[in-house]
Design a protein around this motif. Structure first.
Motif, mmCIF file in Angstrom:
data_model
loop_
_atom_site.group_PDB
_atom_site.id
_atom_site.type_symbol
_atom_site.label_atom_id
_atom_site.label_comp_id
_atom_site.label_asym_id
_atom_site.label_seq_id
_atom_site.Cartn_x
_atom_site.Cartn_y
_atom_site.Cartn_z
ATOM 1 N N THR A 50 6.805 -3.728 -8.589
ATOM 2 C CA THR A 50 5.496 -4.277 -8.242
ATOM 3 C C THR A 50 4.758 -4.385 -9.575
ATOM 4 O OG1 THR A 50 4.092 -2.308 -8.006
ATOM 5 C CG2 THR A 50 5.577 -2.821 -6.165
ATOM 6 N N HIS A 84 3.180 -1.969 2.331
ATOM 7 C CA HIS A 84 2.994 -3.199 1.547
ATOM 8 C C HIS A 84 3.237 -4.405 2.441
ATOM 9 C CE1 HIS A 84 3.759 -0.010 -1.340
ATOM 10 N NE2 HIS A 84 3.307 -0.782 -2.320
ATOM 11 N N TRP A 109 -6.968 -8.645 -3.850
ATOM 12 C CA TRP A 109 -5.619 -8.900 -3.325
ATOM 13 C C TRP A 109 -5.222 -10.331 -3.577
ATOM 14 C CZ3 TRP A 109 -5.424 -6.222 2.177
ATOM 15 C CH2 TRP A 109 -5.266 -4.834 1.987
ATOM 16 N N THR A 114 -5.158 -0.373 -3.273
ATOM 17 C CA THR A 114 -4.716 0.057 -1.941
ATOM 18 C C THR A 114 -5.937 0.437 -1.132
ATOM 19 O OG1 THR A 114 -2.572 0.839 -2.730
ATOM 20 C CG2 THR A 114 -3.389 1.828 -0.703
ATOM 21 N N ARG A 139 -1.457 -2.294 1.053
ATOM 22 C CA ARG A 139 -1.601 -2.988 -0.234
ATOM 23 C C ARG A 139 -0.844 -4.306 -0.196
ATOM 24 N NH1 ARG A 139 -0.190 -3.447 -5.887
ATOM 25 N NH2 ARG A 139 1.763 -2.300 -6.181
ATOM 26 N N PRO A 141 0.780 -6.496 -2.897
ATOM 27 C CA PRO A 141 1.094 -6.485 -4.328
ATOM 28 C C PRO A 141 1.150 -7.899 -4.896
ATOM 29 C CG PRO A 141 3.080 -6.101 -3.055
ATOM 30 C CD PRO A 141 1.958 -6.207 -2.060
ATOM 31 N N ALA A 146 8.099 -8.543 -5.567
ATOM 32 C CA ALA A 146 7.592 -7.829 -4.385
ATOM 33 C C ALA A 146 7.150 -8.834 -3.326
ATOM 34 C CB ALA A 146 6.434 -6.917 -4.783
ATOM 35 N N SER A 199 -1.622 1.905 -8.150
ATOM 36 C CA SER A 199 -2.796 1.206 -7.630
ATOM 37 C C SER A 199 -3.961 2.180 -7.439
ATOM 38 C CB SER A 199 -2.451 0.555 -6.287
ATOM 39 O OG SER A 199 -2.059 1.535 -5.348
#
Ligand code: TXA
Ligand code: MG
Length: 339
Positions: A50, A84, A109, A114, A139, A141, A146, A199
């Motif tokens: 990530t 995720h 985002w 997170t 989260r 990523p 990812a 994060s």
């Protein structure tokens, strides 16, 4: 030492596996992403990059895969994991967003933030992954590898940092190999990670609160919110509302540990084939004595028995080996008297 975390994996899901897993490392191209999605779908473990650090991924909806993830990391406790997802649409299936959470998701985002949020109704994430809490860490990523895995796999992926418990977080595939080779199925090598620290974690369960500093600065978060963040550590001036950050799930019914018989009115949380008779209600963590299955059932069984209004929950002894340590840790905290 080699731990066989696949010993009791059901043959329906996966053919027989060697005691020590042959961990493959692949360059993170399109074929490797497809392989990663396949392995995850079979309940396997895949390390992937990530933008913060490499994560060790498992299918978030598969409790036994999540249990194997804890075993591979050698975590002594079931800390809740970050789920995720690829985008906001997928995030909304897991969690409820208040105005603060929406503002932060819009600002950061995909990226190294997170959010800890109330779980959405029907959230498909396994209870073991959230350690039985009503909240969930989510989260989106920003790393292309990812993102591709999440899109191709199509389900949420829980991923703690891909290191053995107590070791530092890995920022290259070589770090992951050094720590987890032989304990996981697949490593996707996407080069060194760009952020290099985990994060930032912010809880939006009431007053927005910083739970862990990380890749997004506090100042940037406060700008997006238009007000200051509270601290997880009460800072004298503004103590947090009690219970707001309940760090672990605790049943209301008293627990009686290491029980080998049941008293009248008690429910029984059993383990193994020799459960004593006579309980008001019995749920077995694993009738075959499989610790992976037991871990996957732990929080849902505790909750179900807690809801029954019994005088106590008698809990049979769990062996102190492999995941048994983490199960016993959780049970001991659940049994501890609380204020
Ligand atoms: O950058 C990252 O966040 C990396 C990459 C792989 O995404 N992941 C990561 O995961 O650092 P992990 O498991 O090492 O750290 C997750 C943290 C833990 O401290 C855990 O206690 C906290 O998130 N956490 C998860 N769910 C929570 C919840 N419902 N309430 C409070 N804390 C939570
Ligand atoms: Mg970590």
């Amino acid at each position: 030492m080699t731990v066989n975390i696949y010993a009791d994996r059901s043959p329906r899901k996966r053919p027989k596996l060697p005691v020590k897993l042959a961990t493959r490392t692949l360059n993170a191209d399109r074929d490797a992403v497809a392989a990663a999605a396949r392995v995850l779908g079979e309940g396997g473990l895949v390390a992937f990059p990530t933008e913060t650090v490499y994560g060790l991924g498992a299918d978030a909806t598969d409790g036994e895969a999540v249990a194997r993830l804890y075993a591979a990391k050698g975590r002594p406790r079931f800390n809740p994991l970050i789920a995720h997802v690829a985008d906001m649409t997928a995030a909304r299936e897991l969690a409820r967003f208040n105005a603060d959470a929406k503002a932060l998701a819009r600002a950061f985002w995909p990226g190294p933030l997170t959010l800890v949020l109330p779980q959405a109704r029907g959230c498909p994430v396994a209870e073991l992954a959230t350690a039985g809490l009503d909240s969930i860490a989510v989260r989106v990523p920003d790393h292309p590898v990812a993102q591709s895995i999440l899109k191709v796999f199509g389900r949420p992926i829980v991923a703690p940092s891909a290191n053995r418990s107590g070791h530092v977080s890995p920022t290259t595939a070589a770090h992951v190999q050094a720590d987890l080779s032989g304990r996981i199925d697949l490593i996707l090598d996407g080069g060194p990670t760009s952020v290099g620290v985990e994060s930032t974690i912010v809880a939006c369960l009431g007053v927005p609160t910083l739970l862990r500093p990380g890749g997004v600065s506090r100042a940037a978060i406060e700008r997006a919110l238009g007000r200051p963040l509270a601290d997880a550590e009460p800072s004298g001036e503004a103590p947090l509302a009690p219970g707001m950050l309940a760090s672990h799930y605790a049943p209301k019914t008293p627990l009686r540990l290491n029980a080998i018989s049941v008293n009248p009115g008690e429910a029984l949380l059993a383990f193994g084939p020799d459960a004593p008779k006579g309980a008001a209600k019995t749920l077995n963590l694993s009738a075959s004595g499989d610790l992976v299955e037991a871990a996957a059932n732990l929080f849902s069984h505790l909750r179900a028995l807690d809801a029954g209004g019994f005088t106590a929950i008698a809990v049979m002894p769990i062996p102190y080996e492999s995941l048994g340590d983490a199960i016993n840790d959780r049970l001991a905290r659940a049994a501890a008297p609380r204020p």
